[in-house]
Enzyme design. Sequence first.
Site, PDB file in Angstrom:
ATOM      1  N   HIS A 183       0.820  -1.207   0.000  1.00 36.95           N
ATOM      2  CA  HIS A 183       0.000   0.000   0.000  1.00 36.95           C
ATOM      3  C   HIS A 183       0.859   1.265   0.000  1.00 36.95           C
ATOM      4  O   HIS A 183       0.450   2.301  -0.528  1.00 36.95           O
ATOM      5  CB  HIS A 183      -0.956  -0.012   1.198  1.00 36.95           C
ATOM      6  CG  HIS A 183      -2.178  -0.825   0.946  1.00 36.95           C
ATOM      7  ND1 HIS A 183      -2.850  -1.491   1.942  1.00 36.95           N
ATOM      8  CD2 HIS A 183      -2.857  -1.085  -0.194  1.00 36.95           C
ATOM      9  CE1 HIS A 183      -3.886  -2.124   1.419  1.00 36.95           C
ATOM     10  NE2 HIS A 183      -3.905  -1.897   0.129  1.00 36.95           N
ATOM     11  N   CYS A 482      -1.473  -2.979 -21.064  1.00 44.55           N
ATOM     12  CA  CYS A 482      -2.181  -2.423 -19.907  1.00 44.55           C
ATOM     13  C   CYS A 482      -1.666  -2.970 -18.579  1.00 44.55           C
ATOM     14  O   CYS A 482      -2.270  -2.747 -17.533  1.00 44.55           O
ATOM     15  CB  CYS A 482      -3.690  -2.661 -20.018  1.00 44.55           C
ATOM     16  SG  CYS A 482      -4.164  -4.401 -20.028  1.00 44.55           S
TER      17      CYS A 482
END
Length: 555
Positions: A183, A482
């Site tokens: 994170h 992507c």
Amino acid sequence: MEFTGTGIGQGVAVGTTVRMPDPLPEPHTASSTRTPAEEAERAGTSMSAVARDLEERGEKAGGTASDVLEAQAMMAEDPSLMQLVMQATDAGKTAERAVYEAFASFRDQLAAMGGYLGERAADLDDVSQRVIAHLSGVAAPGVPQPDEPFVLLARDLAPADTALLDLDKVLALVTSDGGPTSHTAILAREKSIVAMVGTANALTIDDGTAVIVDAAAGTVTTDPSADAVADARARIAEREQTASAPVTPGALADGTPIPLLANLGSGDGAAHAVELGAEGVGLFRTEFLFLDAGDTAPSVDEQTEHYVRVLSAFAGKKVTVRVLDAGADKPLPFLNDADEQNPALGLRGLRALRAREGILRDQLAALAAADAQTEADLWVMAPMVSTVEETEYFVDLAHEFGLKTAGIMVEVPSIALLAKRAFAASDFASIGTNDLTQYTLAADRLLGTVASFQDPWHPAVLQLIGAVGQAGAEAGKPVGICGEAAADPLLAVVLVGLGATTLSMSPSALADVRLSLARFDGDAAQHLAQIACDAADAASARAAVTDAASSLQKD
């Protein structure tokens, strides 16, 4: 002295270090003088209070941080954790000790899994510390607040702290733990913070040490020379000038257009992506809408409303929507919640949707309805396609619903090798480099023990990408990228040299990739691609391209 780690982005920072304070001490093991019920009530009250605080921080931060902190708030009130806490208080332990042991138990389970789930262990540590601090009536450990700007050193940084960093003060983050999917890394990318994660021995750097944090090089240099500082400041000035310049479409130095698109998980980030210069959306992940739906799939109307919000933000621009990609690390009870020994090779992606075709048909109906209400150029694609027959199935079904442009994701080596035949049926292909790397190198992307194999610079991966690029060129069909590889500015040039016609990435990476592409023409990109493909491994491919790039750049 130089320390190495994983750089997040291409930024560089110069400053002096400040270390995060040490965590709270481990709660004592002495038996409680209160009743078990009293201790359980204390724990429950503090867990709820921390959950509310995390929710408030998330609302203030917005964006990805909001989702991360909402997930942490759910951890704080997880019924399974509370059950473990109550078992400990029933055994006579204090609420502080019970919380510590319950969260530590869950943390150890996640850490043992490695990869993405292993990196969530730090989130549990943070929630545990916050609950114990609330129980003890002390402030939770957090980011220090010196008067001058600083480089923050930490073992890892909690989402609640990362989300609300004062960007006028924090010049860079350096953590000894964590990886590119932690994170800390995710939020650093979103906030465009210079960051280094997994920096071995970073905590041996003393407070107040002058450092250069070079995310592009993956290094932290202590006590740098005057020349090194001058060079770093020149790079900082160049990046600031680039960021403040008018946003232009992505293109090579010879003018060849390479549209730069955004990867999005919800409609909330659409406006920000446009501000950062996204020329459209190369990957809109729809699974988050389904993951939030509970035990049943969202209705056609609910989905349509969600898709309209995204498409409306990109009127006149391409928006590529990936239909539900569930399974593996994203099981859904209404799609496939069967226990599989190796879910990464099981019923996931298009395979799972074919087994529950009604869910796929509802999604395509919702996308068609949203397309009719908006002015974006909607493209749809299927995940985890491995055969030509699957390609034909999905493209035909999408066309049946009136969706004009339907394609596939190339994430499995088999379809890369059959790209020429796949393009006969498909309108386009988009390469998901994260999974393509996983399946090419036979290394589970969620397993920490094989994380070193997760490198899209590997020549085997690049050669497969090149095969798809060549097949697309011969068929006159677009080939997009992507996966995370597109966000690497130098690798982006190599991918274009392999035949990629568009690149899609986290919006925060757009400026760096745009600048990198503008330094090379098509011939240079192809030359660098050949150098990378001829290498023996990922490290030597990256090193060889880096060495050759300086002589091929255009002024």
